[in-house]
Design a protein around this motif. Structure first.
Motif, PDB file in Angstrom:
ATOM      1  N   VAL A  19      34.072  37.348  42.000  1.00 39.28           N
ATOM      2  CA  VAL A  19      33.659  37.752  40.657  1.00 39.28           C
ATOM      3  C   VAL A  19      34.342  39.056  40.245  1.00 39.28           C
ATOM      4  O   VAL A  19      34.658  39.262  39.066  1.00 39.28           O
ATOM      5  N   VAL A  20      34.589  39.938  41.212  1.00 37.42           N
ATOM      6  CA  VAL A  20      35.321  41.172  40.911  1.00 37.42           C
ATOM      7  C   VAL A  20      36.751  40.843  40.483  1.00 37.42           C
ATOM      8  O   VAL A  20      37.283  41.429  39.522  1.00 37.42           O
ATOM      9  N   LEU A  21      37.383  39.911  41.170  1.00 43.34           N
ATOM     10  CA  LEU A  21      38.743  39.509  40.801  1.00 43.34           C
ATOM     11  C   LEU A  21      38.778  38.890  39.406  1.00 43.34           C
ATOM     12  O   LEU A  21      39.688  39.164  38.614  1.00 43.34           O
ATOM     13  N   ILE A  22      37.787  38.064  39.106  1.00 47.38           N
ATOM     14  CA  ILE A  22      37.741  37.444  37.779  1.00 47.38           C
ATOM     15  C   ILE A  22      37.558  38.510  36.704  1.00 47.38           C
ATOM     16  O   ILE A  22      38.237  38.509  35.667  1.00 47.38           O
ATOM     17  N   GLY A  23      36.630  39.442  36.945  1.00 51.93           N
ATOM     18  CA  GLY A  23      36.414  40.514  35.976  1.00 51.93           C
ATOM     19  C   GLY A  23      37.652  41.359  35.768  1.00 51.93           C
ATOM     20  O   GLY A  23      37.975  41.753  34.638  1.00 51.93           O
ATOM     21  N   ALA A  24      38.381  41.635  36.857  1.00 54.28           N
ATOM     22  CA  ALA A  24      39.613  42.414  36.743  1.00 54.28           C
ATOM     23  C   ALA A  24      40.677  41.648  35.963  1.00 54.28           C
ATOM     24  O   ALA A  24      41.396  42.219  35.132  1.00 54.28           O
ATOM     25  N   LEU A  25      40.783  40.343  36.215  1.00 50.55           N
ATOM     26  CA  LEU A  25      41.768  39.529  35.499  1.00 50.55           C
ATOM     27  C   LEU A  25      41.459  39.471  34.004  1.00 50.55           C
ATOM     28  O   LEU A  25      42.377  39.497  33.173  1.00 50.55           O
ATOM     29  N   VAL A  26      40.183  39.390  33.669  1.00 49.08           N
ATOM     30  CA  VAL A  26      39.799  39.382  32.252  1.00 49.08           C
ATOM     31  C   VAL A  26      40.225  40.694  31.587  1.00 49.08           C
ATOM     32  O   VAL A  26      40.761  40.709  30.472  1.00 49.08           O
ATOM     33  N   ALA A  27      39.996  41.813  32.284  1.00 45.29           N
ATOM     34  CA  ALA A  27      40.393  43.114  31.735  1.00 45.29           C
ATOM     35  C   ALA A  27      41.908  43.219  31.603  1.00 45.29           C
ATOM     36  O   ALA A  27      42.420  43.740  30.601  1.00 45.29           O
ATOM     37  N   LEU A  28      42.629  42.727  32.606  1.00 49.70           N
ATOM     38  CA  LEU A  28      44.088  42.748  32.533  1.00 49.70           C
ATOM     39  C   LEU A  28      44.593  41.928  31.348  1.00 49.70           C
ATOM     40  O   LEU A  28      45.528  42.336  30.648  1.00 49.70           O
ATOM     41  N   ALA A  29      43.966  40.774  31.136  1.00 48.78           N
ATOM     42  CA  ALA A  29      44.372  39.932  30.006  1.00 48.78           C
ATOM     43  C   ALA A  29      44.127  40.644  28.674  1.00 48.78           C
ATOM     44  O   ALA A  29      44.940  40.545  27.743  1.00 48.78           O
ATOM     45  N   GLU A  30      43.018  41.380  28.574  1.00 47.51           N
ATOM     46  CA  GLU A  30      42.734  42.123  27.344  1.00 47.51           C
ATOM     47  C   GLU A  30      43.806  43.182  27.091  1.00 47.51           C
ATOM     48  O   GLU A  30      44.289  43.342  25.963  1.00 47.51           O
TER      49      GLU A  30
END
Length: 278
Positions: A8-19
Motif C-alpha cells: 500500500v505504501v508503494l501504491i500511495g507513492a506511485l499515485v503521488a509520483l503520477a500527480e
C-alpha cells in the motif's frame, strides 16, 4: 501483514509520483529529484499506510470475502487514501469561505506546501534555462515560426494546448502584455512552450531557427513588425521607425496595402497606417 503495508505504501507513492509527473511535464525527472517532491511522495505513502491501518482496524471488507479481502483492502487503501484523507467530516462557513474540518484540513495544507516548493524549485531552473535558450531571439519576427515549428515537431499537441499558446502570443502582441520589452516577450513565449515540449526540444528548435533570423529581415517584415509593436502610426513616424528610404518605404507600403495586410486612413499629411483588421 507487513507485505500489505509495503504494497500500500508503494501504491500511495506511485499515485503521488503520477500527480507530480502530470503537473511538471516539461521535465518530470527534474521535478521528482528534489526534497519537496520526496516529502510529497512520503506524505502520500504515509497516508496510504494510515488508510490501510484504518481499514483493518474497522474490519472493512468492501464486499470482498475469503482470500480476496486483503487484496481488496490494499487496493482501496492505496488508491483511495487520497479521497479518504482529503474528505471533511463537516464544513464550517466563515464569511464567504467554506472550510472543511477533518483530515483534509491538515493533509491539504501539507501537500499544497510541498507542491508549491516543487514548483518554486522548477521555476528557478526553468527561468534560467529559458533565459539561455531565448536570449536574443526576436519575438515579433520569430514567435509565429517557433510556435508552428513546435506544433509540427510534436504529434501529441491537443487543440486546447495549441489554443493556450496562441492566446498567449496574441496577448503579448496586442493584449495587456503588449507593452513588455521584446526580450521579455521572448522569455514568456519560451516558458509557455517549454511547459509543453520540454527544455531540450525547445533548445533544438530555437537553435535551428536562429540562422533564419540572423539575416536582415525583408522590408515588408520591417514595416509589419513596426506596426505590431506600435499599433497605429503616422506615416512619417512609421518611416522613421522602419529606417527605410522614402522611395522604398512608399513602394513597400503600397504593396502591403494592395495585398490587404495594411490599411491607411486619414487625409493627406495626416495619414495613419495600421494592420488590416485592427
Amino acid at each position: 501483514m507487513w507485505v500489505s503495508f509495503l504494497a500500500v505504501v508503494l501504491i500511495g507513492a506511485l499515485v503521488a509520483l503520477a500527480e507530480l509527473v502530470s503537473r511538471y511535464r516539461d521535465n518530470p525527472a527534474g521535478a521528482l529529484w528534489s526534497v519537496p517532491a520526496a516529502f510529497y511522495v512520503g506524505v502520500n505513502a504515509g497516508g496510504a499506510a494510515a488508510a490501510l491501518w484504518t481499514v483493518t482496524q474497522f474490519g472493512w471488507t468492501f464486499g470482498a470475502a475469503g482470500e480476496s479481502v486483503t487484496f481488496t483492502q490494499v487496493l482501496v487503501a492505496g488508491f483511495g487514501s487520497g479521497a479518504l484523507f482529503r474528505s471533511s467530516l463537516f464544513n464550517v462557513t466563515a464569511g464567504n469561505q467554506v472550510i472543511g474540518v477533518g483530515p483534509s484540513a491538515v493533509l491539504t495544507v501539507i501537500l499544497s506546501a510541498a507542491d508549491r516548493a516543487v514548483d518554486r524549485g522548477r521555476a528557478r531552473i526553468r527561468s534560467r534555462g529559458v533565459g539561455e535558450i531565448m536570449g536574443g531571439f526576436p519575438f515579433e519576427r520569430g514567435a509565429d515560426a517557433l510556435f508552428h515549428y513546435a506544433v509540427a515537431a510534436l504529434q501529441n499537441f491537443t487543440p486546447a494546448e495549441v489554443k493556450v499558446v496562441e492566446d498567449r502570443i496574441a496577448s503579448l502582441r496586442s493584449g495587456r502584455e503588449a507593452t513588455l520589452p521584446e526580450q521579455v516577450k521572448s522569455y514568456v513565449l519560451g516558458l509557455s512552450l517549454q511547459a509543453l515540449i520540454g527544455e531540450k526540444v525547445l533548445r533544438e528548435l530555437v537553435e535551428s531557427l536562429r540562422p533564419a533570423f540572423e539575416q536582415a529581415p525583408p522590408a515588408e517584415q520591417v514595416l509589419l513588425d513596426a506596426l505590431r509593436a506600435n499599433g497605429k502610426s503616422e506615416l512619417r513616424k512609421l518611416q522613421a521607425m522602419s529606417g527605410l528610404q522614402l522611395f522604398e518605404f512608399s513602394r513597400v507600403l503600397d504593396g502591403l496595402v494592395a495585398a490587404g495586410r495594411v490599411a491607411v486612413d486619414g487625409g493627406s499629411g495626416e495619414e495613419i497606417a495600421s494592420l488590416a483588421g485592427t
